[in-house]
Write an enzyme that holds these catalytic residues in place. Structure first.
Site, mmCIF file in Angstrom:
data_model
loop_
_atom_site.group_PDB
_atom_site.id
_atom_site.type_symbol
_atom_site.label_atom_id
_atom_site.label_comp_id
_atom_site.label_asym_id
_atom_site.label_seq_id
_atom_site.Cartn_x
_atom_site.Cartn_y
_atom_site.Cartn_z
ATOM 1 N N ALA A 187 23.218 66.345 27.490
ATOM 2 C CA ALA A 187 22.342 65.196 27.298
ATOM 3 C C ALA A 187 23.051 63.934 27.753
ATOM 4 C CB ALA A 187 21.930 65.066 25.832
ATOM 5 N N CYS A 188 22.257 62.932 28.120
ATOM 6 C CA CYS A 188 22.793 61.588 28.351
ATOM 7 C C CYS A 188 22.170 60.677 27.296
ATOM 8 C CB CYS A 188 22.501 61.111 29.775
ATOM 9 S SG CYS A 188 20.748 60.924 30.146
ATOM 10 N N THR A 189 22.008 59.417 27.581
ATOM 11 C CA THR A 189 21.560 58.470 26.564
ATOM 12 C C THR A 189 20.174 58.800 26.023
ATOM 13 O OG1 THR A 189 22.825 56.741 27.669
ATOM 14 C CG2 THR A 189 21.213 56.026 26.055
ATOM 15 N N ARG A 194 17.914 61.491 27.537
ATOM 16 C CA ARG A 194 17.257 62.708 28.007
ATOM 17 C C ARG A 194 18.147 63.929 27.865
ATOM 18 N NH1 ARG A 194 15.965 61.186 34.133
ATOM 19 N NH2 ARG A 194 15.743 59.104 33.271
ATOM 20 N N ARG A 223 19.455 67.206 29.510
ATOM 21 C CA ARG A 223 19.671 67.671 30.884
ATOM 22 C C ARG A 223 19.972 69.161 30.805
ATOM 23 N NH1 ARG A 223 21.109 63.342 34.724
ATOM 24 N NH2 ARG A 223 20.866 61.343 33.682
#
Length: 582
Positions: free
Chosen positions: A429-431, A433, A435
């Site tokens: 994951a990023c901030t 979303r 992934r």
């Protein structure tokens, strides 16, 4: 470039966009400490020094963060390798790079030596973030490649994970040679880009804002931003728009100011328009969600959950939103407004950095205009083209609430919607979303994901999937991995090769080919009902689950060159092979 090649490029770059968010997440703390410690606020030198320490070592933070993001299990050996590569590169490059201009010719002896050292340190500082990113890539990828590397027995102590920092140091020497000998052309190129952007004036800022929003679709905007926020420009040794702003550069902020009218006023107005155009009997159901999205954008500057509510419903409307962002960048610069942020263009950063900003009150009239434009534009377009924004769906998805108080249930719900354990090959994951890498996109239940709270889904390639959730994305990714672990399957935070399907016959293997320790941990050759090779894994069926020695299996992993052990049920296991064994 063909569509397939473009998909491969996007899928290759996505892990970098995700990995960059870990060091970037430190910036709010750095900005907060630095600002609170300055004379116009609390005037506490201790806090100011702490914040400055983080800004002064951003390159090192990027080396650690990117290495962590790329390492398949986030192991500390990857972080150490990134640090080693960064330190070797920066210090060795100083030896090879030319002496910077501007040193007093009257200096001699120790004074000259100190002046040259200081000048070289300042010069290499211009490249600290790019070097940090490259070092992190080396550390993370070398960990994935060499963490199970075997040396002769008399050198065995230096094998495996201990080998990773060693080989990363060698890579650092190669980077140092490249950067040291080519330092002049590299800096000249950066200066050329800086001058080109300045010469373009407002149009250059318009293009920056436009491209920033268009790249949001793929999640690659983080890579694009880094050049402008951390590299371009120079103010007393501080580089990049963000660092120069916090160091007091009155010209800094051009690449940040234009986001404030959009994030604090425009997108909250879009939420209001979506609420007012919702069906009367659905407004109560969507009102709380839209209020949450609007407040998130207003207060923190996190906008993706809003943008993905209309990005695919009305691509033309999103394109206009991107154009309006570019225009905002141009307008704010034309008005002489210079605002800055440590995280994003929200109210928190606006208030905190008000004292360092130039003409900050101009945000209010510009923001009011943007509020009217966005509200009017969204209300007209939604009603004119009957867009199915939240609250206007013909058949609204059932309210399947993902309860944040029960992370286990939420993780299991998302796991089921994503096609189950067998369909997930990578979870990170990023901030805002998730992934993911999935085996089959067709097994993903889009409607159920949206019922659980997803604001949108992006499929950059045949196997890559992004699920936009908002700031809870990282927490949800952990819950999904925990749900998989409870189900007996362990998933690394990287993609693994796609397993063969039932249509592809898997060759049976002789148990004698396994490492002795691994074979013993599995209960011996007589306990292996089946042993097959499928792509990057060995598929094992045990005759008697009780004969499996879990402790011995864990100890045998590194020796046998295994990347992970996946338990499907009591008798079935998948032994995921390390890259060099594939």
């Amino acid at each position: 470039m063909s569509t397939r090649k473009l998909q491969v490029l996007v899928e290759t770059l996505q892990p970098l966009g995700r990995a960059l968010m870990l060091p970037i997440a430190v910036l709010p703390a750095a900005g907060l400490l630095l600002r609170l410690g300055q004379p116009d606020l609390l005037d506490i030198a201790l806090l100011s020094a702490a914040g400055d320490a983080l800004f002064s070592h951003l390159g090192l933070l990027f080396a650690i963060g990117v290495a962590t993001g790329y390492a398949r299990d986030g192991n500390g050996a990857a972080c150490l390798a990134g640090i080693v590569c960064f330190l070797v590169t920066t210090e060795a490059a100083k030896v090879l790079m030319p002496v910077p201009a501007g040193i007093d010719p009257a200096l001699t002896g120790d004074a000259l030596t100190a002046a040259v050292a200081a000048a070289k340190s300042a010069a290499i500082g211009r490249l600290d973030v790019p070097i940090g990113i490259l070092s992190g890539l080396v550390g993370g990828n070398f960990y994935n490649r060499f963490s199970a590397f075997k040396l002769p027995e008399y050198l065995a102590f230096f094998g495996g994970r201990r080998f990773v920092p060693i080989v990363s140091g060698v890579a650092g020497l190669a980077l140092a040679a490249l950067i040291g000998f080519a330092f002049g052309p590299i800096v000249a190129g950066i200066d050329g880009i800086s001058r080109g952007v300045v010469d373009m004036g407002g149009f250059g800022l318009f293009v920056f804002g436009l491209v920033n929003r268009l790249l949001l679709v793929t999640g690659l905007h983080h890579i694009f931003n880094n050049l402008f926020w951390f590299v371009l420009g120079d103010y007393h040794g501080a580089h990049g728009d963000i660092r120069r702003f916090f160091m007091g550069d009155p010209t800094a902020g051009d690449f940040m100011s234009g986001f404030f009218p959009v994030m604090m006023f425009g997108l909250p107005a879009a939420c209001l328009a979506i609420y007012h155009t919702a069906k009367p009997d659905r407004r109560k159901a969507v009102g709380g969600m839209l209020l949450s999205l609007a407040l998130t954008s207003l207060l923190t500057g996190v906008t993706e959950p809003i943008e993905f509510t209309f990005m695919f419903l009305a691509p033309a409307l999103y394109a206009i939103h991107a154009v309006l962002t570019g225009i905002s960048m141009w307008v704010m610069a034309s008005l002489g407004v210079h605002l800055g942020f440590g995280f994003s263009a929200g109210l928190f950063d606006y208030v905190l950095n008000f004292g360092k900003a130039t003409r900050p009150l101009m945000l209010l009239p510009v923001g009011a205009v943007y509020f009217v434009i966005y509200y009017t534009l969204f209300r007209v377009v939604i009603t004119r083209f009957d867009l199915k924004t939240p609250g206007r769906e013909d058949d609204p998805v059932g309210e399947e609430v993902a309860d944040a108080s029960d992370g286990g249930a939420r993780g299991a719900a998302y796991l089921a919607a994503l096609g189950g354990v067998d369909n997930l090959q990578g979870v990170s994951a990023c901030t805002t979303r998730l992934r993911l890498i999935v085996a089959e996109q067709g097994r993903v239940d889009d409607a159920r994901l949206k019922a659980l709270g997803a604001r949108g889904l992006v499929r950059p390639s045949d196997n890559a999937l992004q699920v936009i959730l908002g700031p809870v994305a990282d927490i949800v990714s952990v819950e999904i991995r925990e749900a998989m672990a409870r189900g007996g399957t362990r998933v690394e935070s990287v993609a693994v090769s796609e397993p063969q399907t039932a249509a592809d016959p898997a060759p049976a293997l002789d148990p004698a080919t396994l490492a002795p320790g691994l074979l013993a941990a599995l209960g011996g050759a007589g306990n292996l009902a089946t042993l097959e090779r499928r792509a990057n894994r060995l598929c094992v069926t045990l005759a008697d689950a009780a004969r499996l020695d879990e402790t011995a299996l864990t100890a045998a992993r590194e020796v046998a060159g295994l990347r992970a052990v996946a338990r499907l049920d009591a008798t079935r296991l998948h032994l995921v092979l390390a890259p060099q064994m594939n």
